[in-house]
Design a protein around this motif. Structure first.
Motif, PDB file in Angstrom:
ATOM      1  N   GLN A  27      64.082  77.902  40.642  1.00 35.59           N
ATOM      2  CA  GLN A  27      64.062  78.454  39.286  1.00 35.59           C
ATOM      3  C   GLN A  27      64.418  77.379  38.258  1.00 35.59           C
ATOM      4  OE1 GLN A  27      66.793  81.736  39.655  1.00 35.59           O
ATOM      5  NE2 GLN A  27      65.166  83.209  40.095  1.00 35.59           N
ATOM      6  N   ALA A  28      65.342  76.502  38.618  1.00 36.77           N
ATOM      7  CA  ALA A  28      65.721  75.412  37.714  1.00 36.77           C
ATOM      8  C   ALA A  28      64.529  74.485  37.474  1.00 36.77           C
ATOM      9  CB  ALA A  28      66.900  74.627  38.300  1.00 36.77           C
ATOM     10  N   ASP A  29      63.816  74.152  38.534  1.00 36.68           N
ATOM     11  CA  ASP A  29      62.623  73.304  38.383  1.00 36.68           C
ATOM     12  C   ASP A  29      61.579  73.977  37.493  1.00 36.68           C
ATOM     13  OD1 ASP A  29      63.846  71.492  40.089  1.00 36.68           O
ATOM     14  OD2 ASP A  29      62.641  72.054  41.841  1.00 36.68           O
ATOM     15  N   THR A  30      61.397  75.281  37.702  1.00 32.24           N
ATOM     16  CA  THR A  30      60.432  76.037  36.901  1.00 32.24           C
ATOM     17  C   THR A  30      60.861  76.085  35.440  1.00 32.24           C
ATOM     18  OG1 THR A  30      59.798  77.367  38.808  1.00 32.24           O
ATOM     19  CG2 THR A  30      59.307  78.293  36.639  1.00 32.24           C
ATOM     20  N   THR A  31      62.143  76.305  35.212  1.00 36.80           N
ATOM     21  CA  THR A  31      62.665  76.364  33.843  1.00 36.80           C
ATOM     22  C   THR A  31      62.442  75.042  33.113  1.00 36.80           C
ATOM     23  OG1 THR A  31      64.306  78.026  34.443  1.00 36.80           O
ATOM     24  CG2 THR A  31      64.769  76.725  32.475  1.00 36.80           C
ATOM     25  N   GLU A  32      62.697  73.940  33.791  1.00 41.55           N
ATOM     26  CA  GLU A  32      62.450  72.626  33.177  1.00 41.55           C
ATOM     27  C   GLU A  32      60.977  72.436  32.846  1.00 41.55           C
ATOM     28  OE1 GLU A  32      65.878  69.538  34.651  1.00 41.55           O
ATOM     29  OE2 GLU A  32      64.113  69.767  35.910  1.00 41.55           O
ATOM     30  N   ALA A  33      60.124  72.799  33.778  1.00 48.44           N
ATOM     31  CA  ALA A  33      58.682  72.648  33.558  1.00 48.44           C
ATOM     32  C   ALA A  33      58.213  73.520  32.396  1.00 48.44           C
ATOM     33  CB  ALA A  33      57.906  72.991  34.831  1.00 48.44           C
ATOM     34  N   ILE A  86      64.685  70.691  20.748  1.00 45.87           N
ATOM     35  CA  ILE A  86      65.656  71.748  21.026  1.00 45.87           C
ATOM     36  C   ILE A  86      65.188  72.612  22.192  1.00 45.87           C
ATOM     37  CG2 ILE A  86      66.639  73.895  20.093  1.00 45.87           C
ATOM     38  CD1 ILE A  86      66.731  72.399  17.355  1.00 45.87           C
ATOM     39  N   THR A  87      63.919  72.964  22.186  1.00 45.88           N
ATOM     40  CA  THR A  87      63.368  73.800  23.264  1.00 45.88           C
ATOM     41  C   THR A  87      63.519  73.114  24.612  1.00 45.88           C
ATOM     42  OG1 THR A  87      61.809  74.876  21.770  1.00 45.88           O
ATOM     43  CG2 THR A  87      61.239  74.874  24.117  1.00 45.88           C
ATOM     44  N   LYS A  88      63.160  71.834  24.672  1.00 45.00           N
ATOM     45  CA  LYS A  88      63.249  71.082  25.929  1.00 45.00           C
ATOM     46  C   LYS A  88      64.720  70.925  26.354  1.00 45.00           C
ATOM     47  CE  LYS A  88      61.272  67.068  28.205  1.00 45.00           C
ATOM     48  NZ  LYS A  88      62.426  66.342  28.700  1.00 45.00           N
ATOM     49  N   SER A  89      65.588  70.667  25.401  1.00 41.50           N
ATOM     50  CA  SER A  89      67.014  70.508  25.712  1.00 41.50           C
ATOM     51  C   SER A  89      67.620  71.795  26.250  1.00 41.50           C
ATOM     52  CB  SER A  89      67.791  70.062  24.470  1.00 41.50           C
ATOM     53  OG  SER A  89      67.378  68.777  24.081  1.00 41.50           O
ATOM     54  N   GLN A  90      67.252  72.918  25.640  1.00 47.06           N
ATOM     55  CA  GLN A  90      67.772  74.200  26.116  1.00 47.06           C
ATOM     56  C   GLN A  90      67.289  74.495  27.534  1.00 47.06           C
ATOM     57  OE1 GLN A  90      66.400  76.687  22.871  1.00 47.06           O
ATOM     58  NE2 GLN A  90      68.444  76.747  21.956  1.00 47.06           N
ATOM     59  N   ALA A  94      69.734  74.924  30.767  1.00 43.26           N
ATOM     60  CA  ALA A  94      69.674  76.106  31.628  1.00 43.26           C
ATOM     61  C   ALA A  94      69.430  75.704  33.081  1.00 43.26           C
ATOM     62  CB  ALA A  94      68.580  77.062  31.146  1.00 43.26           C
ATOM     63  N   ALA A  95      68.541  74.740  33.291  1.00 41.56           N
ATOM     64  CA  ALA A  95      68.253  74.272  34.649  1.00 41.56           C
ATOM     65  C   ALA A  95      69.485  73.617  35.282  1.00 41.56           C
ATOM     66  CB  ALA A  95      67.081  73.293  34.628  1.00 41.56           C
ATOM     67  N   SER A  96      70.212  72.833  34.499  1.00 36.33           N
ATOM     68  CA  SER A  96      71.414  72.186  35.059  1.00 36.33           C
ATOM     69  C   SER A  96      72.475  73.223  35.404  1.00 36.33           C
ATOM     70  CB  SER A  96      71.966  71.129  34.105  1.00 36.33           C
ATOM     71  OG  SER A  96      72.535  71.727  32.967  1.00 36.33           O
ATOM     72  N   GLN A  97      72.557  74.296  34.623  1.00 39.77           N
ATOM     73  CA  GLN A  97      73.497  75.370  34.936  1.00 39.77           C
ATOM     74  C   GLN A  97      73.111  76.052  36.244  1.00 39.77           C
ATOM     75  OE1 GLN A  97      75.921  74.311  32.781  1.00 39.77           O
ATOM     76  NE2 GLN A  97      76.454  76.462  32.713  1.00 39.77           N
ATOM     77  N   MET A  98      71.818  76.272  36.442  1.00 36.71           N
ATOM     78  CA  MET A  98      71.355  76.894  37.688  1.00 36.71           C
ATOM     79  C   MET A  98      71.673  76.010  38.887  1.00 36.71           C
ATOM     80  SD  MET A  98      67.642  78.375  36.678  1.00 36.71           S
ATOM     81  CE  MET A  98      67.381  79.158  35.106  1.00 36.71           C
ATOM     82  N   ARG A  99      71.433  74.717  38.742  1.00 37.60           N
ATOM     83  CA  ARG A  99      71.723  73.786  39.851  1.00 37.60           C
ATOM     84  C   ARG A  99      73.219  73.742  40.151  1.00 37.60           C
ATOM     85  NH1 ARG A  99      67.562  70.612  37.144  1.00 37.60           N
ATOM     86  NH2 ARG A  99      65.667  70.849  38.378  1.00 37.60           N
ATOM     87  N   ALA A 100      74.025  73.766  39.107  1.00 36.32           N
ATOM     88  CA  ALA A 100      75.480  73.749  39.307  1.00 36.32           C
ATOM     89  C   ALA A 100      75.935  75.024  40.017  1.00 36.32           C
ATOM     90  CB  ALA A 100      76.190  73.609  37.964  1.00 36.32           C
TER      91      ALA A 100
END
Length: 125
Positions: A27-33, A86-90, A94-100
């Motif tokens: 999900q983190a990978d998908t969110t980043e993409a 901002i969109t990319k940063s958010q 979110a992806a880093s939070q999922m990985r953590a």
């Protein structure tokens, strides 16, 4: 028999944690993409808006390279770049939070394994 049942429950719990952590990582990978795609779409839309503003100014007989017409184009470009960033940063946050969360979950699950914890987690990554 109780010991075997306890071990089985521990193994099943570990399997569930690994599956959940893998799902979170995906999900983190998908969110980043999705963040990258959305940011690119924002930039593309900004370019279209900038082009429309330039055409409208030229249609009204304004010099599109100076004054208000140029300032409006610059504002559109700056706003779209800021929104894309901002969109990319958010999405990245979110992806880093999922990985953590996935990593913390694995740490809690495998903490009972002591020195074998690293080996157990290594297979997941």
């Amino acid at each position: 028999m109780a010991l075997i049942q306890a071990i089985k429950e521990k193994v099943d719990g570990a399997k569930n944690t690994i599956n959940n952590a893998t799902t979170l990582r995906n999900q983190a990978d998908t969110t980043e993409a999705q963040g990258r795609v959305e940011a690119q779409n924002i930039l593309t839309q900004g370019q279209k808006m900038q082009s429309s503003a330039r055409a409208a100014a030229a249609e009204n007989g304004l010099n599109v390279d100076v004054g208000s017409a140029a300032a409006i184009q610059d504002q559109i470009a700056g706003d779209s770049a800021a929104n894309a960033y901002i969109t990319k940063s958010q999405a990245n946050y979110a992806a880093s939070q999922m990985r953590a969360e996935a990593s913390d979950s694995l740490d809690r699950t495998f903490s009972d394994l002591g020195p074998l914890k690293g080996l157990a987690k290594k297979g997941w990554k």
